[in-house]
Scaffold this motif. Structure first.
Motif, short mmCIF file in Angstrom:
data_model
loop_
_atom_site.label_atom_id
_atom_site.label_comp_id
_atom_site.label_asym_id
_atom_site.label_seq_id
_atom_site.Cartn_x
_atom_site.Cartn_y
_atom_site.Cartn_z
N UNK A 720 0.56 -1.19 0.21
CA UNK A 720 0.09 0.11 0.04
C UNK A 720 0.77 1.36 0.10
N UNK A 721 2.10 1.03 0.46
CA UNK A 721 2.93 2.25 0.42
C UNK A 721 3.67 2.61 -1.01
N UNK A 722 3.35 2.12 -2.15
CA UNK A 722 3.71 2.19 -3.57
C UNK A 722 4.68 1.44 -3.96
N UNK A 723 5.99 1.86 -4.31
CA UNK A 723 6.92 1.27 -4.87
C UNK A 723 8.05 2.20 -4.85
N UNK A 724 9.64 1.66 -4.89
CA UNK A 724 10.82 2.31 -4.88
C UNK A 724 11.52 1.74 -6.10
N UNK A 725 12.09 2.57 -6.84
CA UNK A 725 12.86 2.15 -7.93
C UNK A 725 14.34 2.79 -8.04
N UNK A 726 15.37 2.28 -7.46
CA UNK A 726 16.64 2.87 -7.59
C UNK A 726 17.27 2.60 -9.26
N UNK A 727 17.84 3.58 -9.74
CA UNK A 727 18.62 3.38 -11.14
C UNK A 727 19.89 3.81 -11.03
N UNK A 728 20.82 3.09 -11.86
CA UNK A 728 22.02 3.42 -12.08
C UNK A 728 22.31 3.54 -13.57
N UNK A 729 22.89 4.54 -14.14
CA UNK A 729 23.59 4.48 -15.61
C UNK A 729 24.95 4.83 -15.71
N UNK A 730 25.55 3.89 -16.42
CA UNK A 730 27.19 4.20 -16.70
C UNK A 730 27.40 4.56 -18.26
N UNK A 752 39.00 15.01 -28.29
CA UNK A 752 38.22 15.20 -26.84
C UNK A 752 38.72 13.88 -26.28
N UNK A 753 39.54 14.09 -24.99
CA UNK A 753 39.93 12.67 -23.96
C UNK A 753 38.65 12.05 -23.80
N UNK A 754 39.01 10.83 -23.58
CA UNK A 754 38.02 9.66 -23.18
C UNK A 754 37.43 10.17 -21.78
N UNK A 755 36.12 9.60 -21.60
CA UNK A 755 35.48 9.96 -20.03
C UNK A 755 34.57 8.84 -19.70
N UNK A 756 34.09 8.85 -18.57
CA UNK A 756 33.39 7.76 -17.94
C UNK A 756 32.59 8.50 -16.82
N UNK A 757 31.36 8.21 -17.19
CA UNK A 757 30.14 8.96 -16.37
C UNK A 757 29.25 8.02 -15.68
N UNK A 758 28.71 8.63 -14.50
CA UNK A 758 27.70 7.59 -13.61
C UNK A 758 26.67 8.60 -13.29
N UNK A 780 27.89 11.68 -10.95
CA UNK A 780 27.96 11.44 -9.60
C UNK A 780 29.30 11.53 -9.37
N UNK A 781 30.54 11.10 -10.01
CA UNK A 781 31.68 10.86 -9.77
C UNK A 781 32.66 12.32 -10.25
N UNK A 782 31.69 13.24 -10.63
CA UNK A 782 32.30 14.52 -10.93
C UNK A 782 33.04 14.70 -11.69
N UNK A 783 33.14 13.86 -12.72
CA UNK A 783 34.08 13.85 -14.05
C UNK A 783 34.09 14.86 -14.65
#
Length: 818
Positions: A720-730, A752-758, A780-783
């Motif tokens: 009855x409290x609904x749902x919660x959905x965490x998501x991460x994108x790399x 342009x140099x390579x990069x990785x983000x989250x 998130x990692x402040x790339x």
């Protein structure tokens, strides 16, 4: 209206869960679908219209990334660039301040990095099947979007025009008349405020309307600093009359408003008319670039109080010292241009250059209307008419060197209007045969009115206005036949004949309207339009072209489709739109491509795993490349370098290993090689010949060699409290070629140099699923990485600068549906 072609597959249970893990590790995702009901056979059906009729994505012999509005929201995506980041071998990037509110766009290495209307984009962008002809204003907000389709590979036979690399199609949510809607509010980093809303209502039994709007504001993330204020002993005066804080403004801000209305009328079950109109206003501070490096500037007209351009003006990761104008001066040439060689061209010494000024604002206003009419003539024949009109104007100012040194300042105004009309006749004369016949017409008129104050050139003063009009026209007829030879084998054949033309007229004027004698001495002496003059000269381009596509697909099992195709396409030619003298009126031919592709599409393990892949080889003729050296200096032209081969691999994955857990991703690789024996001597590449432009296009422009992204989310039910959905994108992107740099070596290149983000998102949804509260954090990692780069060191401009991506940001969003 038309019916969705049913999927020719059921369920397939031959792979083990170990295979799922292996595939997930060796590939990456890109699919958009709500898949909560695993037992529902139709849960993964995404309907697309790439072949002129509604079909299941998994039944089309074409590499397509289709993203629904639900997945766009789940990934915190709000504009076209963010969607493109998740598609293999696709790159959409905002440009720096020198190119205004425009983007670079590339699919499989084919695209364009220059907004000038004289260039063709190479990637077709469509809004509800209406072609958007420019890169300016093309970072579209995903306002009330139903889905986005990204079609990779030449679409010359399937879409309106300029789709040699591929096409990007936006489809708006259509009205249903169900009196539904939503309201959404966002607050976040740097005073981010966002409001979105939509309302869908019925006007009569057969007339429905949907209205949606968006409002976004956010402070910039790059400080524009008054150098003289921050460095009072530098010798450069401060322009900050009020004193105090030396930060003049925040660059890279957001100020976006848009409104769209769609009306759908269905007077009978055989007639459907959809009329839409939209309006966009984008006013913000210019893109926040940073200075990376400086080089020698030979002209003596650039120093500020004797202070020359140097690396002392490199500010930091998120700041610059740009100004909004250049003072009036008496121009003096650099007398010694080579050891023992002195010059004073055309008596230029003592010429007065006017002061120039502007702002650090970028403004864009655009609107469009369209009408889509579908008529079912009988049970096997449908007529479709798509009519569209679009118009925009934009204004922006640029201090290219980002310093108080006076090397280059510009005022830019661009207006554009376009009209298109497409007619399609869809036929199904017998079971298993679908035929489309059609015609297409497009016309466009643009005026790029730019005032340039370029002082880094030592030979003669370059201060002139160039109000250059460009008009273009294209006509095409096309046909496409899909034949289901058997229940397993289908053949698609398409052809399109295109006849197009383009005219650009050049003017190089002083502020008082007279012809500039340094850029156009013949025109200044003999008048506009005189023989040999640049001003009044009209460059004409025309070409006709027959493109074709043949695709064969075979259903090896209910769960696995294989296909192979060969197709052609082209990107239109023209003439250098930025000549600095009449000798630089250099024409370039269309860029042509023949593409070969082999791929597969699969839905495995009771539809819990979707895995698609493709391998392609593009054979190019007359590859178009930018150069920065040609007759006279400076130079910004296009050459046909020669022929090239581009090959690559693309894999996409979507999986639901257990109920509620969704995994999606993609990985891609691309490689480009010039054919050594084909090189054009005018733009030859060392070591095969001389290299006036310093170009080495052995890397595909505007797209990284490697891309990968992976997203995961889990919906936890809370009763009855609904749902919660965490998501991460790399996301990962390898280094990306952006152009030549001959300041160090003749074959120098800029990357342009390579990069990785989250990115992350946490969403709570109530039990009725009509209220969402979401917290998102991007980067998130402040790339620290760059979106674009502009290097004029090799051309003598004295600067190399880049546009950094946004640092880590957070936002809280509340959405209520009704």
């Amino acid at each position: 209206m038309s019916k969705v072609t049913q999927p020719r597959r059921a369920q397939f249970k031959t792979l083990s869960y170990a295979t799922i893990i292996g595939v997930a590790l060796s590939s990456a995702p890109a699919m958009a679908q709500n898949a909560n009901d695993s037992a529902d056979e139709g849960k993964n059906i995404i309907v697309v219209t790439a072949q002129f009729r509604e079909q299941n994505l998994q039944d089309i012999p074409l590499a397509i990334t289709a993203v629904t509005g639900e997945m766009i929201e789940a990934k915190s995506q709000t504009n076209l660039q963010q969607v493109a980041d998740t598609a293999p071998n696709v790159a959409i990037r905002p440009q720096g301040a020198s190119f205004g509110p425009s983007v670079t766009a590339s699919i499989r290495g084919v695209g364009q990095n220059d907004f000038n209307p004289a260039f063709e984009p190479g990637v077709g962008i469509y809004i509800d099947d209406v072609y958007y002809p420019q890169l300016t204003g093309a970072i579209f907000d995903l306002l009330d979007v139903d889905r986005v389709e990204i079609l990779r590979g030449p679409q010359g036979t399937l879409t309106g025009r300029n789709s040699a690399g591929g096409a990007i199609k936006f489809f708006s949510r259509k009205p249903t008349g169900d009196n539904s809607g939503f309201v959404e509010a966002t607050y976040g980093s740097r005073n981010r405020i966002g409001l979105r809303a939509a309302a869908d209502f019925g006007l009569t039994d057969n007339l429905a309307m949907r209205i949606s709007g968006v409002f976004k504001e956010q402070d910039g993330y790059v400080d524009r600093i008054d150098y003289g204020c921050e460095n009072p002993t530098s010798g450069i005066p401060s322009t900050n009359a009020g004193g105090g804080d030396c930060v003049v403004s925040k660059l890279g801000g957001i100020g976006y408003q848009a409104l769209r209305g769609i009306m759908q009328w269905t007077p009978s079950d055989r007639v459907e008319l959809t009329v839409s109109a939209d309006y966009v206003k984008d006013e913000r501070t210019i893109a926040g670039e940073v200075l990376l490096n400086t080089g020698p500037v030979p002209a003596p007209n650039t120093a500020n109080n004797g202070v020359p351009l140097s690396n002392n003006f490199i500010c930091g990761k998120f700041c610059n010292y740009s100004t909004t104008g250049q003072p009036g001066i008496v121009w003096q040439p650099a007398l010694e241009v080579a050891p023992g060689v002195f010059i004073d061209p055309l008596g230029a010494a003592g010429t007065v250059l006017s002061a120039t000024s502007g702002t650090d604002q970028s403004k864009y206003t655009g609107w469009g209307v369209s009408a889509n009419l579908k008529i079912e003539l009988n049970d096997w024949m449908q007529l479709t008419s798509i009519t569209g009109y679009r118009e925009f104007d934009t204004e922006f100012f640029t201090d290219d060197d980002l310093t108080p040194i006076h090397t280059n300042f510009g005022r830019n105004f661009l207006t554009n209007e376009s009209f298109s009309q497409e007619l399609r006749l869809n036929l199904e004369p017998t079971d298993g045969v679908n035929v489309t016949l059609g015609g297409y017409y497009f016309e466009q008129d643009s005026v790029y009115d730019s005032f340039q104050d370029i002082r880094y050139v030592s030979v003669f003063p370059l201060q002139f206005r160039q109000p250059d009009p460009t008009s273009a026209e294209a006509k095409a007829v096309f046909a496409n036949v899909g034949w289901e030879v058997t229940d397993l084998l289908t053949i698609n054949v398409g052809v399109r004949y295109t006849d197009e033309s383009k005219d650009q007229t050049y003017f190089r004027l002083n502020l008082d309207g007279t012809v500039n004698r340094f850029v156009d001495p013949v025109g200044a002496a003999n008048g506009i339009g005189s023989p040999g003059a640049l001003s009044g000269n009209t460059a004409h381009y025309s070409a006709d072209r027959l493109d074709y596509r043949v695709a064969v697909d075979y259903r090896f099992s209910d769960a696995f489709l294989g296909y192979a195709s060969v197709s052609t396409g082209f990107k239109g030619g023209g003439t250098n739109p930025r000549p600095f003298n009449a000798d630089q009126l250099i024409p370039f031919n269309p860029e042509k491509v023949t593409a070969y592709e082999v791929g597969f599409k699969s839905d495995l393990l009771d539809n819990r795993l979707r895995f698609n892949g493709s391998v392609f080889l593009n054979d190019y003729t007359d590859l178009q490349i930018p150069v920065n050296a040609c007759p006279g200096a400076p130079c910004a032209a296009r050459f046909n370098a020669g022929d090239a081969v581009v090959k690559g691999v693309e894999l996409e994955l979507s999986a639901e290993p257990v109920d509620g857990l969704l995994i999606d991703g993609a990985v891609s690789y691309i490689d480009q090689k010039l054919k050594e024996g084909s090189l054009n001597p005018a733009a030859a590449i060392p070591p095969f010949g001389t290299n006036p432009g310093g170009v080495d296009p052995s890397d595909p422009p505007t797209v990284p060699k490697w891309k990968a992204n992976l997203g995961m989310q889990y919906k936890a039910e809370l009763g009855d409290s609904g749902s919660i959905t965490p998501r991460l994108d790399f996301t990962y992107q390898a280094k990306q070629y952006t152009g030549p740099d001959t300041s160090v070596t003749p074959r120098g290149r800029t990357f342009l140099p390579s990069f990785t983000t989250l990115n992350g998102r946490l969403t709570w949804r109530n039990a009725d699923e009509d209220l969402d509260i979401s917290l998102e954090v991007t980067n998130i990692t402040n790339e620290y990485y760059f979106l674009s780069r502009f290097n004029l060191l090799g051309a003598g401009g004295g600067f190399d600068k880049a546009l950094p991506a946004r640092p880590r940001e957070w936002a809280l969003t509340v959405k209520k549906k009704f």
